[in-house]
Design an enzyme around this catalytic site. Sequence first.
Site, PDB file in Angstrom:
ATOM      1  N   HIS A  40       0.952  -1.178   0.100  1.00 28.36           N
ATOM      2  CA  HIS A  40      -0.001  -0.123  -0.021  1.00 28.36           C
ATOM      3  C   HIS A  40       0.776   1.158  -0.028  1.00 28.36           C
ATOM      4  O   HIS A  40       0.181   2.225   0.404  1.00 28.36           O
ATOM      5  CB  HIS A  40      -0.949  -0.012   1.120  1.00 28.36           C
ATOM      6  CG  HIS A  40      -1.955  -0.966   1.093  1.00 28.36           C
ATOM      7  ND1 HIS A  40      -3.148  -0.871   0.087  1.00 28.36           N
ATOM      8  CD2 HIS A  40      -2.121  -2.578   1.621  1.00 28.36           C
ATOM      9  CE1 HIS A  40      -3.776  -1.982   0.362  1.00 28.36           C
ATOM     10  NE2 HIS A  40      -3.340  -2.926   1.071  1.00 28.36           N
ATOM     11  N   LYS A  87      -1.947  -2.451  -7.363  1.00 24.92           N
ATOM     12  CA  LYS A  87      -2.416  -1.387  -6.769  1.00 24.92           C
ATOM     13  C   LYS A  87      -2.242  -0.040  -7.335  1.00 24.92           C
ATOM     14  O   LYS A  87      -2.479   0.301  -8.412  1.00 24.92           O
ATOM     15  CB  LYS A  87      -2.422  -1.486  -5.230  1.00 24.92           C
ATOM     16  CG  LYS A  87      -3.144  -2.599  -4.686  1.00 24.92           C
ATOM     17  CD  LYS A  87      -3.026  -3.187  -3.202  1.00 24.92           C
ATOM     18  CE  LYS A  87      -3.824  -4.485  -3.255  1.00 24.92           C
ATOM     19  NZ  LYS A  87      -3.795  -5.120  -1.837  1.00 24.92           N
TER      20      LYS A  87
HETATM   21  C1  LIG Z   1      -3.418  -6.435  -1.610  1.00 24.59           C
HETATM   22  C2  LIG Z   1      -2.325  -6.879  -0.689  1.00 24.59           C
HETATM   23  C3  LIG Z   1      -1.696  -7.889  -0.963  1.00 24.59           C
HETATM   24  C4  LIG Z   1      -1.885  -8.839  -2.314  1.00 24.59           C
HETATM   25  O1  LIG Z   1      -1.429  -8.111  -3.370  1.00 24.59           O
HETATM   26  P1  LIG Z   1      -2.100  -8.322  -4.705  1.00 24.59           P
HETATM   27  O2  LIG Z   1      -1.092  -8.202  -5.686  1.00 24.59           O
HETATM   28  O3  LIG Z   1      -3.510  -7.693  -4.701  1.00 24.59           O
HETATM   29  O4  LIG Z   1      -2.484 -10.046  -4.594  1.00 24.59           O
HETATM   30  C5  LIG Z   1      -0.473  -8.048  -0.068  1.00 24.59           C
HETATM   31  N1  LIG Z   1      -0.400  -7.437   1.066  1.00 24.59           N
HETATM   32  C6  LIG Z   1      -1.264  -6.601   1.408  1.00 24.59           C
HETATM   33  C7  LIG Z   1      -1.177  -5.841   2.628  1.00 24.59           C
HETATM   34  C8  LIG Z   1      -2.234  -6.165   0.616  1.00 24.59           C
HETATM   35  O5  LIG Z   1      -3.280  -5.360   0.899  1.00 24.59           O
END
Ligand SMILES: *Cc1c(COP(=O)(O)O)cnc(C)c1O
Length: 419
Positions: free
Chosen positions: A230, A261
């Site tokens: 994030h 993301k």
């Molecule tokens: C979304 C998320 C993941 C996984 O990432 P993806 O690429 O969506 O599989 C890993 N760690 C955290 C803290 C997340 O919020």
Amino acid sequence: MFHYDQCLENQLQTLKDEGRYRVFLDLERIVGQFPKASSFGEYTSVDGKCPRNSLDPIGDVTVWCSNDYLGMGQNRAVLDSMVDAIERLGAGAGGTRNISGNHHLIVQLEKELADLHEKEAALVFSSGYVANEATLSTLSKLLPNCVVISDELNHASMIQGILHGKAEKRVFRHNDLEHLEEILKEIDPARPKLLVFESVYSMDGDICPLHEICDLAEKYNAFTFLDEVHAVGMYGPKGGGIADREGLMERIDIIQGTLAKAYGVIGGYIAGKTSTIDAIRSFASGFIFTTTLPPAVAAGALTSVRHLKQSEHERILQQKRANELKDMLKAAEIPYIHSETHIVPVIVGDPILCKEVSDRLLGKYGMYIQPINYPTVPRGTERLRITPGPLHTTEMLSGLVDALSHIWGEVNLPRAQAA
Ligand SMILES: *Cc1c(COP(=O)(O)O)cnc(C)c1O
């Protein structure tokens, strides 16, 4: 005789009774119009009503809970590079990394990610989830008699990885340095210690005390694994995350991130020393026995990472929007978690009411915020997790807060104490 269907239906009924049965919204995002999207079909709200009817216009929904934080999922350069890669290189990778699928774009992407985090090497996985699961389960097996020390709010993918690694696990209270040190002290100094934590926590939007954690890790010779999912793309002068912002990247052994993301595409990765990356590359089942991401995905991610390395525009605007939203919520006395990040969680504190507020937002105002319930967050802290970004306008923000304020009155939720 065992009744399989009945058993599974009973389990689902429990979720429904507790108000935490997940209902997905059928959406089509529209290039050039994000955060607008079109919704489709029946969406069954708590009261059984479907907020969309066939007369709803295209782009009837404003998305407020997307993890495409910076709108890179519709960035022109990203799209062009993906189309170009498909035209030149085809649809799929055609194999695992080991067997014919090690295409040039994935190799370039890994070099770019290593450079982003100022590490010797990087390794790309199918997703951030897989990166966490595969790396942590493998590391805990490779380090003999290892103890994994994990923040209590770590993401499900890390928890699963640790579980599958079958090493001893110790959990410290969220961001609690004293508790962390207490645990580190108790462990035999000779044993390998894997310290697993996040920078920006996804549901509260708070940031770990990174400097102090690095100090403790050094003092007790722990190996650090930092999930920056994030934060990558959004913090640091080149989008390398919180460790980049704080100048601490070299003190972290493994930095993990996602391409799905802020970078707006799909895929996950780790970055670290050559020996670390080579060990995961050579031993992690979740890396080895699956097909490489397609060239087009690698191309899009590469373009996105490069773009956010040199462009501050999206990061600055995102922070501005998040601050505007927090100010508006405060003025409207709607309770939210005061974090310093772009994640703005509005607390409802009850799963059924949380869904109710979400349904009313969507049904009456075309505003989409998915309710977040247990087990994603602790019971009693059910929330609407709002992620404003550079493509939400100030007018959209004030419209959202007006709608929330109205619904807050309708369903009789408590207001926040004015500061
Ligand atoms: C979304 C998320 C993941 C996984 O990432 P993806 O690429 O969506 O599989 C890993 N760690 C955290 C803290 C997340 O919020």
